[in-house]
Motif scaffolding. Sequence first.
Motif, PDB file in Angstrom:
ATOM      1  N   MET A 196     -13.615  18.060   2.429  1.00  0.00           N
ATOM      2  CA  MET A 196     -13.149  19.454   2.514  1.00  0.00           C
ATOM      3  C   MET A 196     -13.049  19.742   1.560  1.00  0.00           C
ATOM      4  SD  MET A 196     -10.746  17.403   5.392  1.00  0.00           S
ATOM      5  CE  MET A 196     -10.459  15.463   5.059  1.00  0.00           C
ATOM      6  N   GLY A 197     -13.252  19.283   0.103  1.00  0.00           N
ATOM      7  CA  GLY A 197     -12.576  19.572  -0.818  1.00  0.00           C
ATOM      8  C   GLY A 197     -11.139  19.391  -1.239  1.00  0.00           C
ATOM      9  N   GLN A 198     -10.776  17.963  -0.907  1.00  0.00           N
ATOM     10  CA  GLN A 198      -9.385  18.041  -1.873  1.00  0.00           C
ATOM     11  C   GLN A 198      -9.338  16.373  -1.559  1.00  0.00           C
ATOM     12  OE1 GLN A 198      -6.224  19.712  -1.556  1.00  0.00           O
ATOM     13  NE2 GLN A 198      -7.712  21.937  -0.525  1.00  0.00           N
ATOM     14  N   PRO A 199      -7.923  15.645  -2.136  1.00  0.00           N
ATOM     15  CA  PRO A 199      -7.525  14.741  -2.483  1.00  0.00           C
ATOM     16  C   PRO A 199      -6.765  14.078  -1.606  1.00  0.00           C
ATOM     17  CG  PRO A 199      -6.176  15.493  -3.951  1.00  0.00           C
ATOM     18  CD  PRO A 199      -7.309  16.784  -2.875  1.00  0.00           C
ATOM     19  N   TRP A 200      -7.234  13.045  -1.122  1.00  0.00           N
ATOM     20  CA  TRP A 200      -6.442  12.697   0.528  1.00  0.00           C
ATOM     21  C   TRP A 200      -4.921  12.561   0.188  1.00  0.00           C
ATOM     22  CZ3 TRP A 200      -6.949  11.574   5.318  1.00  0.00           C
ATOM     23  CH2 TRP A 200      -8.903  11.480   6.099  1.00  0.00           C
ATOM     24  N   TYR A 201      -4.079  12.210  -1.033  1.00  0.00           N
ATOM     25  CA  TYR A 201      -3.299  12.468  -1.048  1.00  0.00           C
ATOM     26  C   TYR A 201      -2.499  13.594  -0.595  1.00  0.00           C
ATOM     27  CZ  TYR A 201      -3.623  15.029  -5.412  1.00  0.00           C
ATOM     28  OH  TYR A 201      -3.243  15.711  -6.029  1.00  0.00           O
ATOM     29  N   ARG A 202      -3.043  14.543  -0.695  1.00  0.00           N
ATOM     30  CA  ARG A 202      -3.012  16.125  -0.485  1.00  0.00           C
ATOM     31  C   ARG A 202      -3.216  16.692   1.696  1.00  0.00           C
ATOM     32  NH1 ARG A 202      -1.557  20.728  -2.602  1.00  0.00           N
ATOM     33  NH2 ARG A 202      -3.544  21.928  -1.676  1.00  0.00           N
ATOM     34  N   ILE A 203      -4.924  16.267   1.926  1.00  0.00           N
ATOM     35  CA  ILE A 203      -4.851  15.552   3.292  1.00  0.00           C
ATOM     36  C   ILE A 203      -3.507  15.097   4.111  1.00  0.00           C
ATOM     37  CG2 ILE A 203      -6.225  15.536   5.178  1.00  0.00           C
ATOM     38  CD1 ILE A 203      -8.327  15.638   2.486  1.00  0.00           C
ATOM     39  N   TYR A 204      -3.308  14.037   3.654  1.00  0.00           N
ATOM     40  CA  TYR A 204      -2.202  13.306   3.912  1.00  0.00           C
ATOM     41  C   TYR A 204      -1.005  14.693   3.953  1.00  0.00           C
ATOM     42  CZ  TYR A 204      -4.628   8.199   4.275  1.00  0.00           C
ATOM     43  OH  TYR A 204      -5.750   7.561   3.694  1.00  0.00           O
ATOM     44  N   GLY A 205      -0.593  14.608   2.771  1.00  0.00           N
ATOM     45  CA  GLY A 205       0.300  16.068   2.655  1.00  0.00           C
ATOM     46  C   GLY A 205       1.410  15.066   2.019  1.00  0.00           C
ATOM     47  N   LEU A 206       1.264  14.495   0.874  1.00  0.00           N
ATOM     48  CA  LEU A 206       1.938  14.051   0.090  1.00  0.00           C
ATOM     49  C   LEU A 206       1.971  14.694  -1.573  1.00  0.00           C
ATOM     50  CD1 LEU A 206       0.766  10.519   0.730  1.00  0.00           C
ATOM     51  CD2 LEU A 206       2.960  11.267   1.478  1.00  0.00           C
ATOM     52  N   ASN A 207       3.683  14.250  -2.005  1.00  0.00           N
ATOM     53  CA  ASN A 207       3.523  14.917  -3.087  1.00  0.00           C
ATOM     54  C   ASN A 207       3.307  14.159  -3.892  1.00  0.00           C
ATOM     55  OD1 ASN A 207       4.063  16.219  -5.677  1.00  0.00           O
ATOM     56  ND2 ASN A 207       6.326  16.660  -4.694  1.00  0.00           N
ATOM     57  N   ALA A 208       2.010  14.196  -5.700  1.00  0.00           N
ATOM     58  CA  ALA A 208       1.400  13.486  -5.908  1.00  0.00           C
ATOM     59  C   ALA A 208       2.309  12.982  -6.894  1.00  0.00           C
ATOM     60  CB  ALA A 208       0.233  13.980  -7.333  1.00  0.00           C
ATOM     61  N   GLU A 209       3.367  14.288  -7.205  1.00  0.00           N
ATOM     62  CA  GLU A 209       4.616  13.026  -8.226  1.00  0.00           C
ATOM     63  C   GLU A 209       5.428  12.408  -8.021  1.00  0.00           C
ATOM     64  OE1 GLU A 209       6.022  15.428 -10.878  1.00  0.00           O
ATOM     65  OE2 GLU A 209       3.686  16.116 -10.847  1.00  0.00           O
ATOM     66  N   ASN A 210       5.324  12.252  -6.927  1.00  0.00           N
ATOM     67  CA  ASN A 210       6.413  10.935  -5.792  1.00  0.00           C
ATOM     68  C   ASN A 210       5.661   9.998  -6.505  1.00  0.00           C
ATOM     69  OD1 ASN A 210       8.668  12.957  -5.535  1.00  0.00           O
ATOM     70  ND2 ASN A 210       7.316  13.274  -2.821  1.00  0.00           N
ATOM     71  N   ALA A 211       4.733  10.022  -6.692  1.00  0.00           N
ATOM     72  CA  ALA A 211       4.341   8.464  -7.066  1.00  0.00           C
ATOM     73  C   ALA A 211       5.204   7.595  -7.909  1.00  0.00           C
ATOM     74  CB  ALA A 211       2.828   8.741  -7.748  1.00  0.00           C
ATOM     75  N   PRO A 212       5.215   6.663  -7.930  1.00  0.00           N
ATOM     76  CA  PRO A 212       6.315   5.869  -8.364  1.00  0.00           C
ATOM     77  C   PRO A 212       5.444   4.750  -9.834  1.00  0.00           C
ATOM     78  CG  PRO A 212       5.558   4.302  -6.505  1.00  0.00           C
ATOM     79  CD  PRO A 212       4.563   5.906  -6.518  1.00  0.00           C
ATOM     80  N   HIS A 213       5.952   4.314 -10.684  1.00  0.00           N
ATOM     81  CA  HIS A 213       6.161   3.707 -11.803  1.00  0.00           C
ATOM     82  C   HIS A 213       4.788   2.343 -11.164  1.00  0.00           C
ATOM     83  CE1 HIS A 213       7.499   5.960 -15.325  1.00  0.00           C
ATOM     84  NE2 HIS A 213       7.726   6.217 -13.885  1.00  0.00           N
ATOM     85  N   THR A 214       4.195   1.866 -12.368  1.00  0.00           N
ATOM     86  CA  THR A 214       3.146   0.626 -11.898  1.00  0.00           C
ATOM     87  C   THR A 214       3.817  -0.049 -12.496  1.00  0.00           C
ATOM     88  OG1 THR A 214       0.889  -0.358 -10.728  1.00  0.00           O
ATOM     89  CG2 THR A 214       0.882   1.500 -13.363  1.00  0.00           C
ATOM     90  N   SER A 215       3.289  -1.112 -12.301  1.00  0.00           N
ATOM     91  CA  SER A 215       3.537  -2.481 -13.166  1.00  0.00           C
ATOM     92  C   SER A 215       3.042  -3.531 -13.866  1.00  0.00           C
ATOM     93  CB  SER A 215       4.835  -3.800 -11.797  1.00  0.00           C
ATOM     94  OG  SER A 215       3.755  -3.940 -11.301  1.00  0.00           O
ATOM     95  N   PHE A 216       3.136  -4.000 -14.300  1.00  0.00           N
ATOM     96  CA  PHE A 216       2.133  -4.170 -15.177  1.00  0.00           C
ATOM     97  C   PHE A 216       1.529  -5.973 -14.991  1.00  0.00           C
ATOM     98  CE2 PHE A 216       0.122  -6.329 -19.221  1.00  0.00           C
ATOM     99  CZ  PHE A 216      -1.348  -5.474 -19.221  1.00  0.00           C
ATOM    100  N   THR A 217       0.891  -6.797 -15.201  1.00  0.00           N
ATOM    101  CA  THR A 217       1.322  -8.709 -14.964  1.00  0.00           C
ATOM    102  C   THR A 217       1.383  -9.251 -16.418  1.00  0.00           C
ATOM    103  OG1 THR A 217       0.094  -8.501 -12.945  1.00  0.00           O
ATOM    104  CG2 THR A 217       0.240 -10.480 -13.694  1.00  0.00           C
ATOM    105  N   ILE A 218       2.899 -10.172 -16.373  1.00  0.00           N
ATOM    106  CA  ILE A 218       2.094 -10.800 -17.619  1.00  0.00           C
ATOM    107  C   ILE A 218       2.291 -12.058 -17.472  1.00  0.00           C
ATOM    108  CG2 ILE A 218       3.511 -12.168 -19.911  1.00  0.00           C
ATOM    109  CD1 ILE A 218       4.633  -9.433 -20.683  1.00  0.00           C
ATOM    110  N   SER A 219       1.305 -13.148 -17.914  1.00  0.00           N
ATOM    111  CA  SER A 219       1.149 -14.213 -17.048  1.00  0.00           C
ATOM    112  C   SER A 219       1.839 -15.534 -18.194  1.00  0.00           C
ATOM    113  CB  SER A 219      -0.065 -15.223 -16.369  1.00  0.00           C
ATOM    114  OG  SER A 219      -1.440 -14.376 -17.193  1.00  0.00           O
ATOM    115  N   ASN A 220       1.634 -17.098 -18.218  1.00  0.00           N
ATOM    116  CA  ASN A 220       2.538 -18.083 -19.105  1.00  0.00           C
ATOM    117  C   ASN A 220       0.961 -17.810 -19.640  1.00  0.00           C
ATOM    118  OD1 ASN A 220       4.170 -18.932 -19.638  1.00  0.00           O
ATOM    119  ND2 ASN A 220       4.490 -20.032 -18.660  1.00  0.00           N
ATOM    120  N   ASP A 221       0.787 -18.168 -20.965  1.00  0.00           N
ATOM    121  CA  ASP A 221      -0.193 -17.824 -22.160  1.00  0.00           C
ATOM    122  C   ASP A 221       0.640 -18.357 -23.371  1.00  0.00           C
ATOM    123  OD1 ASP A 221      -2.505 -18.020 -23.251  1.00  0.00           O
ATOM    124  OD2 ASP A 221      -2.990 -16.226 -21.618  1.00  0.00           O
ATOM    125  N   THR A 222      -0.495 -18.662 -23.850  1.00  0.00           N
ATOM    126  CA  THR A 222      -0.007 -19.331 -25.785  1.00  0.00           C
ATOM    127  C   THR A 222       0.561 -18.498 -26.471  1.00  0.00           C
ATOM    128  OG1 THR A 222      -1.698 -18.452 -26.820  1.00  0.00           O
ATOM    129  CG2 THR A 222      -2.138 -20.406 -26.077  1.00  0.00           C
TER     130      THR A 222
END
Length: 361
Positions: free
Chosen positions: A130-156
């Motif tokens: 179809m020549g389109q990314p799926w977020y566009r086929i779903y009708g979604l706005n890429a700008e609305n993607a939220p921030h992602t988290s980064f995992t910190i696990s216990n360590d030295t």
Amino acid sequence: MKKITSIILAAIVSITSLAQSDAKLKFYPYELQLKHSFNLASLSRTSTPGVQLEITIDSITGYGEASMPPYLGESVESVMNFLSKIDPQRLADPFAFDDIHNYMDSIAPGNYAAKAAIDIALHDLTGKIMGQPWYRIYGLNAENAPHTSFTISNDTPDELERKLEESQPYSIIKVKMGVPGDRELIEWIRSHTDRPICVDVNQGWKTPEEALENIIWLSNKNVIFIEQPLNKNDVEGHKWLKKHSPLPIIADEAVQTSADIPLLSEAYDGINIKLMKCGGLHDAFRMALLAKGLGLKVMIGCMTETSCAISAAAQLAPLADWVDLDGNLLIANDKFQGIQIKNGKVTLSNLPGIGVIPLKH
Ligand code: MG
């Protein structure tokens, strides 16, 4: 008129040829090398197994992937075994997601990671056609993607400093609790940064009362939500906790596919959707819509996997309240270039399908 007729004829011929095309299916194990070894009390590992998959029709290739966390009961052997039973010609119409999922379910129930590999590759392939990314086929706005988290696990202490440094581009930190030293880790992070924290308990708290006490302790520490505080089967305990908790409670282990959601809507405030739990984007999209319809928050998560499965999941990111898509950042031998994290935000590209480019290894 003649020109229009010839265009229509050409379209019919191309659709027919697509339907009659040969589908080629290729899959192979691919060991993911971890950048840093995983140190949990019971084990230390430097790599994690995966399976890569390609479906090619008319010289267009769609890429897919299975990643198998042990708790879901799949392995390289079970995924390879399931995929070997698939007749590639049943994939010849790659748009027939429903039929193909029914066909896969008729081979065997479960096997969601194996099914996700096929589903992701079909989405990549059809998006490319179809020549389109799926977020566009779903009708979604890429700008609305939220921030992602980064995992910190216990360590030295030295390793914790390094992890904190590595987490700088991310505006949200994820911490595993329900393990020894968890409160100390939260205090250590709070003494170094005031960025918000997501807490994942992985079913680690034993009773609703213990969970509530911990949540109340966390509630003035800029914590966004609590993921899977109690055993996944303790629906009543989670219902009680949801009523009393000052922070939202998110289901992860308790929710696998869309069929689980109606039962859980009174026990949780949101759900964590992962492609490897539900068999791919076909059900993941349904899960997100169903959850939103029931007033639940939506989180998109992942396993340790390459940018292939991560970029596929990211197509749904604009529908999500939170995303936790850092699995590809943990591995040293990513096979793909895919979604980017810019200033902690999931950034979708205009590339068609799931938006990945294979890298040479
Ligand atoms: Mg979790």
